[in-house]
Design a protein around this motif. Sequence first.
Motif, PDB file in Angstrom:
ATOM      1  N   LEU A  68       0.870  -1.177   0.000  1.00 40.28           N
ATOM      2  CA  LEU A  68       0.000   0.000   0.000  1.00 40.28           C
ATOM      3  C   LEU A  68       0.906   1.224   0.000  1.00 40.28           C
ATOM      4  CD1 LEU A  68      -2.742   1.436   0.267  1.00 40.28           C
ATOM      5  CD2 LEU A  68      -2.545   1.175   2.749  1.00 40.28           C
ATOM      6  N   GLY A  69       0.939   1.936  -1.126  1.00 36.24           N
ATOM      7  CA  GLY A  69       1.821   3.079  -1.264  1.00 36.24           C
ATOM      8  C   GLY A  69       1.068   4.342  -1.607  1.00 36.24           C
ATOM      9  N   GLU A  70       1.633   5.473  -1.228  1.00 34.20           N
ATOM     10  CA  GLU A  70       0.970   6.745  -1.488  1.00 34.20           C
ATOM     11  C   GLU A  70       0.819   7.007  -2.977  1.00 34.20           C
ATOM     12  OE1 GLU A  70       1.106  11.467  -0.334  1.00 34.20           O
ATOM     13  OE2 GLU A  70       2.890  10.259   0.002  1.00 34.20           O
ATOM     14  N   GLY A  76      -2.741  -6.524  -3.366  1.00 34.45           N
ATOM     15  CA  GLY A  76      -2.901  -7.576  -2.383  1.00 34.45           C
ATOM     16  C   GLY A  76      -1.760  -8.573  -2.412  1.00 34.45           C
ATOM     17  N   GLY A  77      -1.648  -9.347  -1.346  1.00 35.60           N
ATOM     18  CA  GLY A  77      -0.639 -10.388  -1.259  1.00 35.60           C
ATOM     19  C   GLY A  77      -1.226 -11.635  -0.633  1.00 35.60           C
ATOM     20  N   ALA A  78      -0.420 -12.692  -0.588  1.00 38.61           N
ATOM     21  CA  ALA A  78      -0.881 -13.976  -0.082  1.00 38.61           C
ATOM     22  C   ALA A  78      -0.342 -14.288   1.312  1.00 38.61           C
ATOM     23  CB  ALA A  78      -0.460 -15.090  -1.038  1.00 38.61           C
ATOM     24  N   SER A  79       0.578 -13.487   1.825  1.00 39.34           N
ATOM     25  CA  SER A  79       1.266 -13.823   3.065  1.00 39.34           C
ATOM     26  C   SER A  79       0.571 -13.315   4.322  1.00 39.34           C
ATOM     27  CB  SER A  79       2.682 -13.239   3.029  1.00 39.34           C
ATOM     28  OG  SER A  79       2.636 -11.820   3.095  1.00 39.34           O
ATOM     29  N   GLY A  80      -0.353 -12.366   4.171  1.00 37.22           N
ATOM     30  CA  GLY A  80      -0.959 -11.723   5.326  1.00 37.22           C
ATOM     31  C   GLY A  80      -0.198 -10.501   5.807  1.00 37.22           C
ATOM     32  N   ILE A  81       0.944 -10.210   5.174  1.00 34.15           N
ATOM     33  CA  ILE A  81       1.740  -9.030   5.502  1.00 34.15           C
ATOM     34  C   ILE A  81       1.593  -8.004   4.378  1.00 34.15           C
ATOM     35  CG2 ILE A  81       4.061  -8.130   5.968  1.00 34.15           C
ATOM     36  CD1 ILE A  81       3.086 -10.029   8.115  1.00 34.15           C
ATOM     37  N   THR A  82       1.392  -6.745   4.750  1.00 28.29           N
ATOM     38  CA  THR A  82       1.337  -5.640   3.789  1.00 28.29           C
ATOM     39  C   THR A  82       2.356  -4.585   4.190  1.00 28.29           C
ATOM     40  OG1 THR A  82      -1.011  -6.000   3.328  1.00 28.29           O
ATOM     41  CG2 THR A  82      -0.116  -3.843   2.764  1.00 28.29           C
ATOM     42  N   TRP A  83       3.041  -4.061   3.199  1.00 25.58           N
ATOM     43  CA  TRP A  83       3.988  -2.967   3.415  1.00 25.58           C
ATOM     44  C   TRP A  83       3.287  -1.649   3.107  1.00 25.58           C
ATOM     45  CZ3 TRP A  83       8.778  -3.798   5.466  1.00 25.58           C
ATOM     46  CH2 TRP A  83       9.182  -5.134   5.541  1.00 25.58           C
ATOM     47  N   PRO A 112      -5.125  -4.212   5.301  1.00 24.08           N
ATOM     48  CA  PRO A 112      -4.325  -2.976   5.211  1.00 24.08           C
ATOM     49  C   PRO A 112      -5.164  -1.738   5.482  1.00 24.08           C
ATOM     50  CG  PRO A 112      -4.834  -3.790   3.020  1.00 24.08           C
ATOM     51  CD  PRO A 112      -5.360  -4.819   3.982  1.00 24.08           C
ATOM     52  N   ASP A 113      -5.691  -1.672   6.695  1.00 23.68           N
ATOM     53  CA  ASP A 113      -6.554  -0.587   7.145  1.00 23.68           C
ATOM     54  C   ASP A 113      -6.230  -0.361   8.612  1.00 23.68           C
ATOM     55  OD1 ASP A 113      -8.652   0.862   8.312  1.00 23.68           O
ATOM     56  OD2 ASP A 113     -10.139   0.062   6.924  1.00 23.68           O
ATOM     57  N   PRO A 114      -5.944   0.878   9.025  1.00 23.66           N
ATOM     58  CA  PRO A 114      -5.579   1.126  10.426  1.00 23.66           C
ATOM     59  C   PRO A 114      -6.603   0.617  11.438  1.00 23.66           C
ATOM     60  CG  PRO A 114      -5.149   3.066   9.104  1.00 23.66           C
ATOM     61  CD  PRO A 114      -5.884   2.106   8.213  1.00 23.66           C
ATOM     62  N   GLU A 115      -7.871   0.509  11.034  1.00 19.49           N
ATOM     63  CA  GLU A 115      -8.888  -0.013  11.938  1.00 19.49           C
ATOM     64  C   GLU A 115      -8.654  -1.487  12.258  1.00 19.49           C
ATOM     65  OE1 GLU A 115     -11.432   1.224  13.543  1.00 19.49           O
ATOM     66  OE2 GLU A 115     -11.747   3.224  12.692  1.00 19.49           O
ATOM     67  N   HIS A 116      -7.956  -2.189  11.371  1.00 19.39           N
ATOM     68  CA  HIS A 116      -7.875  -3.642  11.495  1.00 19.39           C
ATOM     69  C   HIS A 116      -6.459  -4.193  11.536  1.00 19.39           C
ATOM     70  CE1 HIS A 116     -12.176  -3.684  10.764  1.00 19.39           C
ATOM     71  NE2 HIS A 116     -11.998  -2.960   9.670  1.00 19.39           N
ATOM     72  N   TRP A 117      -5.466  -3.421  11.099  1.00 18.45           N
ATOM     73  CA  TRP A 117      -4.131  -4.004  11.025  1.00 18.45           C
ATOM     74  C   TRP A 117      -3.437  -4.027  12.381  1.00 18.45           C
ATOM     75  CZ3 TRP A 117      -2.365   0.516   7.441  1.00 18.45           C
ATOM     76  CH2 TRP A 117      -1.817   1.559   8.179  1.00 18.45           C
ATOM     77  N   THR A 118      -2.384  -4.852  12.451  1.00 15.99           N
ATOM     78  CA  THR A 118      -1.440  -4.852  13.559  1.00 15.99           C
ATOM     79  C   THR A 118      -0.081  -4.488  12.990  1.00 15.99           C
ATOM     80  OG1 THR A 118      -2.648  -6.568  14.776  1.00 15.99           O
ATOM     81  CG2 THR A 118      -0.333  -6.232  15.362  1.00 15.99           C
ATOM     82  N   ALA A 119       0.472  -3.373  13.429  1.00 18.23           N
ATOM     83  CA  ALA A 119       1.786  -2.950  12.937  1.00 18.23           C
ATOM     84  C   ALA A 119       2.862  -3.833  13.557  1.00 18.23           C
ATOM     85  CB  ALA A 119       2.030  -1.487  13.275  1.00 18.23           C
ATOM     86  N   LEU A 120       3.745  -4.351  12.712  1.00 18.04           N
ATOM     87  CA  LEU A 120       4.792  -5.270  13.153  1.00 18.04           C
ATOM     88  C   LEU A 120       6.171  -4.623  13.184  1.00 18.04           C
ATOM     89  CD1 LEU A 120       3.704  -8.414  11.116  1.00 18.04           C
ATOM     90  CD2 LEU A 120       3.114  -7.833  13.474  1.00 18.04           C
ATOM     91  N   ALA A 121       6.456  -3.755  12.235  1.00 16.06           N
ATOM     92  CA  ALA A 121       7.769  -3.126  12.142  1.00 16.06           C
ATOM     93  C   ALA A 121       7.638  -1.824  11.389  1.00 16.06           C
ATOM     94  CB  ALA A 121       8.764  -4.042  11.433  1.00 16.06           C
ATOM     95  N   GLY A 122       8.494  -0.865  11.717  1.00 18.51           N
ATOM     96  CA  GLY A 122       8.437   0.419  11.029  1.00 18.51           C
ATOM     97  C   GLY A 122       9.764   1.140  11.072  1.00 18.51           C
ATOM     98  N   ALA A 123      10.063   1.840   9.998  1.00 18.06           N
ATOM     99  CA  ALA A 123      11.266   2.658   9.903  1.00 18.06           C
ATOM    100  C   ALA A 123      10.899   4.003   9.294  1.00 18.06           C
ATOM    101  CB  ALA A 123      12.330   1.973   9.046  1.00 18.06           C
TER     102      ALA A 123
END
Length: 268
Positions: A68-70, A76-83, A112-123
């Motif tokens: 998900l980019g500006e 979409g992806g298959a892993s359950g992880i979104t960048w 990939p929605d702040p209402e539902h996601w769990t943030a795992l890592a960030g830089a």
Amino acid sequence: MSQETELLELAVDIACEAGQLAHRRRSEGVAIAATKSALADIVTDADREVELLIRQRLSRERPDDGFLGEESGAEGGASGITWVVDPIDGTVNYAYGIPVYAVSIAAVSGQPDPEHWTALAGAVFAPALGELFTAARGEGSHLGRERLAVQEPTGGAGALLATGFGYDPATHAGDLARLARVMPLARDIRRIGSAAIDISYVAAGRLDGYFERGINPWDHAAAGLVLQEAGGRIGGPGGRAPSTTMTIAAAPELFAAIERALEADTGV
């Protein structure tokens, strides 16, 4: 090594490479590629080039992940992880040569929605300032090697707060009205021009709090985790997730005070 640490290492590596590219392009001169929501809301050629670099790196390293980019939207992806990526947060600063802009990269699980996601890592990497803010879920947040921890404002002088204003002139009266409601809490106001840096600065204790309408998921995904891992809180009024309606970032007690001040605004 935990999944969160692995994701953070990749986010840091890509953010640093992307930030160096952005910094190099800034020194070569900036071309305005387009406007977005309003005439003042610009995108530069560098935004697009930097996001392409990030997307290509992620595609090679983690081809099953979503994106998900500006500038280039969602995939979409298959892993359950979104960048969740903002290639240059603070584009107007960048275009004018103000050295306060950042590359923001976060890995989240779930929708990939702040209402539902769990943030795992960030830089959040500010290349012109030479500063890197990082966080991995459950492992704390850092500025370089320094561990971050938010603090409530003390001394009775009020809080140093940051905010921003939308690009659409039709929204300015409402933004100024919200600022007036929050001003009794403030010793002073800063308008830095990059939400990712604003929120990271709250985590680092350089600001006490931040609030702004019109913030998108890629603006706060990485910095929000940096703040949370530093003991701070990010969200919207009424226990909601941060959104375009309103995003508040602060230590918990100040967060509640800002929230109460904004409750008088029926538009929030």
